[in-house]
Design an enzyme around this catalytic site. Structure first.
Site, mmCIF file in Angstrom:
data_model
loop_
_atom_site.group_PDB
_atom_site.id
_atom_site.type_symbol
_atom_site.label_atom_id
_atom_site.label_comp_id
_atom_site.label_asym_id
_atom_site.label_seq_id
_atom_site.Cartn_x
_atom_site.Cartn_y
_atom_site.Cartn_z
ATOM 1 N N GLY A 107 107.948 12.437 -64.275
ATOM 2 C CA GLY A 107 108.836 12.244 -63.129
ATOM 3 C C GLY A 107 108.198 11.295 -62.136
ATOM 4 O O GLY A 107 108.712 10.218 -61.876
ATOM 5 N N PHE A 108 107.087 11.725 -61.552
ATOM 6 C CA PHE A 108 106.295 10.887 -60.642
ATOM 7 C C PHE A 108 107.104 10.437 -59.437
ATOM 8 O O PHE A 108 106.747 9.441 -58.787
ATOM 9 C CB PHE A 108 105.733 9.661 -61.374
ATOM 10 C CG PHE A 108 105.169 9.940 -62.737
ATOM 11 C CD1 PHE A 108 104.187 10.908 -62.897
ATOM 12 C CD2 PHE A 108 105.622 9.261 -63.850
ATOM 13 C CE1 PHE A 108 103.661 11.189 -64.150
ATOM 14 C CE2 PHE A 108 105.102 9.539 -65.110
ATOM 15 C CZ PHE A 108 104.125 10.493 -65.265
ATOM 16 N N GLY A 147 106.117 17.823 -67.154
ATOM 17 C CA GLY A 147 104.990 17.616 -68.050
ATOM 18 C C GLY A 147 103.694 18.036 -67.377
ATOM 19 O O GLY A 147 102.612 17.941 -67.942
ATOM 20 N N THR A 194 95.571 22.825 -67.235
ATOM 21 C CA THR A 194 96.571 21.869 -66.748
ATOM 22 C C THR A 194 96.144 21.261 -65.418
ATOM 23 O O THR A 194 96.508 20.128 -65.114
ATOM 24 C CB THR A 194 97.961 22.522 -66.643
ATOM 25 O OG1 THR A 194 97.844 23.771 -65.972
ATOM 26 C CG2 THR A 194 98.556 22.725 -68.027
ATOM 27 N N GLN A 206 95.898 17.287 -64.701
ATOM 28 C CA GLN A 206 96.523 16.595 -63.570
ATOM 29 C C GLN A 206 95.510 15.720 -62.837
ATOM 30 O O GLN A 206 95.813 14.597 -62.435
ATOM 31 C CB GLN A 206 97.131 17.599 -62.599
ATOM 32 C CG GLN A 206 98.388 18.261 -63.115
ATOM 33 C CD GLN A 206 99.477 17.241 -63.338
ATOM 34 O OE1 GLN A 206 100.003 16.642 -62.410
ATOM 35 N NE2 GLN A 206 99.819 17.006 -64.595
ATOM 36 N N GLY A 221 98.546 22.720 -53.328
ATOM 37 C CA GLY A 221 98.992 21.738 -54.313
ATOM 38 C C GLY A 221 97.835 20.876 -54.784
ATOM 39 O O GLY A 221 96.877 20.646 -54.048
ATOM 40 N N GLY A 254 98.649 18.356 -57.742
ATOM 41 C CA GLY A 254 99.120 17.410 -58.755
ATOM 42 C C GLY A 254 98.848 15.957 -58.435
ATOM 43 O O GLY A 254 98.417 15.193 -59.292
ATOM 44 N N GLU A 255 99.133 15.555 -57.212
ATOM 45 C CA GLU A 255 99.017 14.148 -56.869
ATOM 46 C C GLU A 255 97.653 13.772 -56.300
ATOM 47 O O GLU A 255 97.358 12.596 -56.114
ATOM 48 C CB GLU A 255 100.127 13.772 -55.874
ATOM 49 C CG GLU A 255 101.480 13.726 -56.549
ATOM 50 C CD GLU A 255 102.642 13.879 -55.576
ATOM 51 O OE1 GLU A 255 103.200 12.861 -55.170
ATOM 52 O OE2 GLU A 255 103.004 15.021 -55.238
HETATM 53 MO MO1 MOS Z 1 106.483 13.110 -56.066
HETATM 54 S S1 MOS Z 1 106.210 11.093 -55.667
HETATM 55 O O1 MOS Z 1 106.458 13.972 -54.663
HETATM 56 O O2 MOS Z 1 107.855 13.235 -56.979
#
Ligand code: MOS
Length: 727
Positions: free
Chosen positions: A231-232, A460, A624, A628, A691, A693-694
């Site tokens: 998605g991103f 994913g 996972t 990430q 969080g 992930g990013e």
């Molecule tokens: Mo993310 S860029 O918060 O989908």
């Protein structure tokens, strides 16, 4: 006592389905009577469509329908203000950017639709598009944040006064999400009920958005997104392709599938805006900051899109400084819609800030790690709130030790290994943890399974597995008996969307709430149902432990109880809605360390080693989470060295294919050493998880750039850092 799976290595529960090809993605649904659509895109950068010739396309084999602005299928423009695509296709003859949707061909097969689409010609009255950010002056301010020390009239005075001053301007062209799965939608109507299979980070927002585009009751639209190939950010809104597919399926009275070609993905479903940023610093000779100003001018399309504000969660968060100004501006261009992309503000913003910090380190002679410790912020520099839990100082120290930072050459271009120049760089990562409401349903089944359902989706990243781990932990059961459900707008409402690295941190407490509520439902049934062996007991005398109900010497599994009382399933909903006005600022942190080698003759750049240490609260699934982090760092390496799609004066992207738009491959990536501290965040929720992930994406590009500087003595300010800029 069963061992909690929290923090352990749990294999992806969706892994076997994916590696055997049985996990259905949006284009893998084949309803009876399905027909196929192919988009037609504009080939000028700005103007008006005078005419389109569709006669050859309509006569081509298998063609069922051709839609254009001159023979449209109706869609409603639901644009409601700033920050979204502001047009819908085929409703007018305006061309807003090159690659805009101007037609849809429907045929019996994908190939027939694609071939017929190639036969359509269009006649335009064109005007030159505005495409160059470099040629544009400062944009309009979107967000100005200013903090001034008492007695300071203007931050510019401090920035001019020094004693040490740094001005760093960095630029980067458009970048693309390039998710592995191209966008696709399959739409099928049964009477007035629409089912849409389409990639969606927020199924429960995309479904009503599609309904609004069609002018129908949101209750009539169900969106299903079980599996998605990335998605991103690029799947956070419902794009025009999905709305158009649903509208044409309705007009045709047949199920319709629209799959974008790889090239079409580059212009129709968002990209990270081109941006120019300037960071100015004033500091004492010992590196302590006196002022920090971060200005940005980001591409913002006339056709609408997502507004990039890169400084807010980087320069506005990371360092203690008495004077701070963030001026984040937008420049109107005739380019395809922009959208949030993987740490959308933070990744570009941190490159600018962390490059400037490295320049300050070089100027003052203070070691880059020491410089960051001297400017360590213990409270949010703008909001004044303390951080909920921050151990970034340990990330620096542990990372430096694991990496061997003490071996970094203090003087650039002073270490070699044969023909290779060796350099080391570091940077700081930060990413906010938004606290969002979430709703989860936990359901005990009489076959011994327990389903844990949330309206979010898994891009994913591992949400399937997190639901299983969270359910197992809450109910004291093995992960294997938990059946996660997600990716369906019909699931319990209010599920947090898969954006902002938010799913795990926000879903965990809702799973706990739902699990407790479901246990309550089970216990009530146990004492109230006449067929239950616990019937008539005081509820306080019956307890639940690890999937079994106990009272005195009586004990039975929840599945046995359900079978005994003749009830196939019992469930409960748990909802959490964290107060937004917390006294704390919630951010995750990390420190990156990178070693590169640059060939002294060819300037070939290779990343040798990468070490990162993160502070993210409790990690729920080590496997996972690590994946990430590593993925995010790989994004950073691509950001620094490869990813760029310059736009030509006619509005055409120069690299809108996977042959031209370069992303890192395995051969570009060394072993990446990822570590995390594991302090539970006591304020975020009882799970202690923020969080993550990013986070790995944030500032990893700057660590690479800083290492390249250390290796070569050359500071490249215009991304990507390609070898021509080092020769
Ligand atoms: Mo993310 S860029 O918060 O989908």
């Amino acid at each position: 006592m069963s061992v909690s799976p929290i923090g352990r290595e749990t294999a992806r529960v969706d892994g076997p389905l994916k590696v055997t090809g049985r996990a259905p993605y949006a284009a893998d649904y084949h309803p009876d009577g399905l027909v196929h659509g192919h988009l037609v895109l504009a080939t000028v950068g700005r103007g008006t469509l005078r005419a389109m010739d569709v006669t050859r396309a309509e006569a081509a084999p298998g063609v069922i329908a051709v839609y254009t602005p001159f023979q449209p299928v109706r869609l409603i423009n639901t644009f409601q203000g700033f920050g979204a695509e502001n047009y819908v296709p085929l409703q007018d003859t305006t061309v807003r950017f090159r690659g805009q949707i101007i037609g849809l061909v429907v045929a019996g097969t994908f190939e027939q639709a694609r071939d017929a689409a190639a036969l359509i010609t269009a006649d335009y009255a064109g005007t030159p598009p505005r495409t160059s950010l470099a040629d544009a002056g400062p944009g309009r301010s979107q967000d100005i944040v200013q903090v001034l020390a008492p007695g300071v009239a203007s931050i510019d005075d401090v920035l001019r006064a020094g004693p040490v001053t740094i001005t760093t301007t960095v630029t980067q062209p458009a970048q693309h999400h390039v998710a592995m799965e191209p966008h696709a939608t399959t739409a099928t109507w049964e009477d007035d009920q629409l089912t849409v299979y389409s990639g969606a980070q927020m199924p429960q927002r995309s479904a009503p958005a599609i309904a609004a585009g069609l002018g129908i009751d949101p209750a009539k639209v169900r969106l299903i997104c079980r599996y998605t190939g990335g998605g991103f950010g690029g799947r956070s809104p419902a794009w025009n392709e999905a709305k158009l597919c649903a509208a044409a399926a309705r007009a045709l009275g047949r199920p319709l599938k629209v799959v974008l070609s790889r090239e079409q993905v580059f212009t129709t479903v968002g990209h990270r805006p081109a941006v120019r940023q300037t960071v100015r610093l004033a500091a004492q000779a010992d590196g302590r900051l006196l002022a920090l100003a971060h200005d940005s001018d980001a591409e913002y399309p006339a056709a609408g899109g997502w507004p990039l504000i890169p400084a807010q969660h980087t320069s506005g968060v990371l360092y203690r400084t008495p004077n701070l100004r963030l001026d984040q501006r937008l420049v109107t261009l005739d380019t395809p819609s922009t959208w949030a992309m993987r740490a959308p503000g933070e990744a570009p913003g941190s490159f600018a800030l962390e490059t400037a910090l490295d320049e300050l380190a070089a100027r003052t002679g203070v070691d880059p790690v020491e410089l960051r410790l001297r400017n360590y912020a213990t409270q949010h520099p703008v909001e004044g709130r303390p951080f909920s839990s921050k151990h970034l100082d340990q990330c620096y120290r542990l990372g430096a030790t694991r990496f061997g930072w003490d071996r970094r050459p203090a003087r650039p271009r002073s270490r070699t290994d044969g023909d290779w120049l060796i350099g080391m760089g570091m940077s700081t990562a930060a990413y906010p943890t938004d606290r969002e409401a979430a709703t989860v349903r936990v359901r005990f089944h009489d076959n011994g399974r327990v389903s844990v359902a949330s309206g979010t989706s898994d891009l994913g990243t591992g949400a399937w597995t997190v639901l299983a781990v969270a359910g197992a932990d809450t109910l004291g059961l093995p992960v294997e008996v938990i059946v996660p459900e997600l990716g369906d707008s019909a699931l319990p409402p209010g599920g947090v969307g898969a954006v902002g690295s938010a799913v795990t941190a926000n879903t965990m407490p809702a799973v706990r709430a739902a699990g407790r509520a479901a246990i309550g439902t089970l216990l009530r049934a146990a004492v109230e149902n006449p067929r239950s062996p616990f019937h008539g007991l005081d509820p306080a005398d019956v307890s639940y432990r690890q999937g079994r109900l106990h009272s005195g010497r009586r004990s039975m599994g929840f599945d046995e109880l359900l079978r005994a009382i003749g009830t196939p399933a019992l469930d409960a909903i748990g909802a959490t809605d964290p107060a937004q006005d917390s006294p704390y600022a919630f951010h995750s942190f990390g420190a990156h360390f990178c070693e590169v080698r640059v060939h002294r003759l060819t300037a070939e750049i290779r990343v040798n080693r990468f070490t990162s240490v993160f502070d993210v609260g409790t990690v729920i699934n080590a496997r996972t989470a690590r994946s990430q982090f590593i993925g995010g760092i790989i994004w950073g390496i691509g950001h620094a060295l490869l990813e760029a799609d310059p736009i030509e004066p006619d509005g055409r992207y120069a690299a809108a294919t996977m042959a031209d738009y370069l992303v890192p491959v395995n051969a570009d990536i060394p072993d990446i050493d990822v570590h995390w501290l594991g302090y539970p965040d006591p304020h975020i929720s009882e799970s202690g998880a923020r969080g993550l992930g990013e986070l790995g994406t944030v500032a990893s590009a700057a660590a690479v750039g800083n290492a390249v500087y250390n290796a070569t003595g050359i500071r490249v300010h215009d991304l990507p850092i390609t070898l021509d800029k080092l020769l």
